[in-house]
Design a protein around this motif. Structure first.
Motif, PDB file in Angstrom:
ATOM      1  N   TYR A   1      -6.634   2.319  -2.314  1.00 31.05           N
ATOM      2  CA  TYR A   1      -6.364   1.890  -0.942  1.00 31.05           C
ATOM      3  C   TYR A   1      -7.100   0.593  -0.606  1.00 31.05           C
ATOM      4  CZ  TYR A   1      -4.467   6.567  -0.326  1.00 31.05           C
ATOM      5  OH  TYR A   1      -3.724   7.710  -0.456  1.00 31.05           O
ATOM      6  N   GLY A   2      -6.388  -0.327  -0.008  1.00 30.43           N
ATOM      7  CA  GLY A   2      -6.965  -1.593   0.420  1.00 30.43           C
ATOM      8  C   GLY A   2      -6.809  -2.710  -0.592  1.00 30.43           C
TER       9      GLY A   2
ATOM     10  N   GLU B   1       0.847  -1.206   0.000  1.00 32.61           N
ATOM     11  CA  GLU B   1       0.000   0.000   0.000  1.00 32.61           C
ATOM     12  C   GLU B   1       0.879   1.252   0.000  1.00 32.61           C
ATOM     13  OE1 GLU B   1      -3.304   0.240  -0.182  1.00 32.61           O
ATOM     14  OE2 GLU B   1      -3.960  -1.764   0.369  1.00 32.61           O
TER      15      GLU B   1
ATOM     16  N   THR C   1      -3.528  -4.790  -0.075  1.00 39.48           N
ATOM     17  CA  THR C   1      -3.680  -5.558   1.164  1.00 39.48           C
ATOM     18  C   THR C   1      -4.644  -6.715   0.953  1.00 39.48           C
ATOM     19  OG1 THR C   1      -3.178  -3.614   2.499  1.00 39.48           O
ATOM     20  CG2 THR C   1      -4.355  -5.417   3.593  1.00 39.48           C
ATOM     21  N   LEU C   2      -5.716  -6.484   0.216  1.00 40.65           N
ATOM     22  CA  LEU C   2      -6.666  -7.557  -0.086  1.00 40.65           C
ATOM     23  C   LEU C   2      -5.974  -8.692  -0.830  1.00 40.65           C
ATOM     24  CD1 LEU C   2      -9.528  -8.722  -0.162  1.00 40.65           C
ATOM     25  CD2 LEU C   2      -9.938  -7.336  -2.226  1.00 40.65           C
TER      26      LEU C   2
ATOM     27  N   SER D   1      -0.265   2.360  -3.485  1.00 41.11           N
ATOM     28  CA  SER D   1      -1.491   3.158  -3.359  1.00 41.11           C
ATOM     29  C   SER D   1      -1.227   4.572  -2.861  1.00 41.11           C
ATOM     30  CB  SER D   1      -2.475   2.455  -2.415  1.00 41.11           C
ATOM     31  OG  SER D   1      -2.832   1.197  -2.941  1.00 41.11           O
TER      32      SER D   1
END
Length: 181
Positions: free
Chosen positions: A118-119, A107, A122-123, A111
């Motif tokens: 964002y996210g 991120e 991480t996902l 990002s």
């Protein structure tokens, strides 16, 4: 589909060239510069191992992430996150914490500079953490694909969700300009 609102038709049409350029740049960094760096330190007498060991031969995500891809980072995660947590929280939580940390680092690198997506990185990494845990269950039941099917399984998990890591805004604002589009 994720983040396509940020991308013009021209950028979308240029996606194959962007993807090819990004893959080439990534291969140069990961398998060229890192290998040269390891060779340099070995020539100076420092005991250094290759950071990547035939990642294309991995038959599971667990094998890919722990023994084949960016082994120094895997070792760092094992020492700094996994080992301290596993005693207190158990294997699943410790493993997911390592993947969460990796997602957060991505991120910061992907990002945050473009202030979007964002996210999503991480996902991607949390999905892989869950998939590694699922693989362990499949191995216990004898249902885990092996050989060529295992390599296909691993490649599908790595490649299909890559747009989560390298989301549209990052491709448009960072990758495309780097490859001259």
């Amino acid at each position: 589909v994720l983040g396509l609102a940020y991308v013009s038709r021209e950028q979308l049409a240029a996606w194959p060239a962007v993807a090819l350029g990004f893959v080439a740049a990534s291969l140069i960094v990961h398998f060229g510069l890192f290998a040269l760096s390891a060779a340099f330190w070995r020539s100076r007498g420092v005991r250094v191992h290759e950071p990547f060991v035939a990642p294309h031969r991995a038959t599971s995500l667990r094998e890919f992430w722990s023994r084949r891809w960016n082994r120094p980072f895997s070792e760092l995660m094992r020492i700094a996150i996994y080992a301290p947590l596993v005693r207190r929280t158990g294997r699943p939580v410790a493993l997911l914490a390592g993947f969460l940390f990796s997602g957060l680092l991505h991120e910061l690198a992907i990002s945050v500079p473009v202030r979007a997506g964002y996210g999503l990185p991480t996902l991607y990494f949390l999905m892989h953490g869950v998939a590694v845990l699922a693989e362990e269950r499949l191995e216990r039941t004898g249902s885990m694909p092996v050989g060529a099917l295992g390599r296909l399984w691993c490649a599908a998990w790595l490649i299909a969700p890559l747009p989560l890591v390298f989301h549209a805004q990052f491709r448009a604002e960072v990758v495309a300009p780097l490859v001259g589009l």
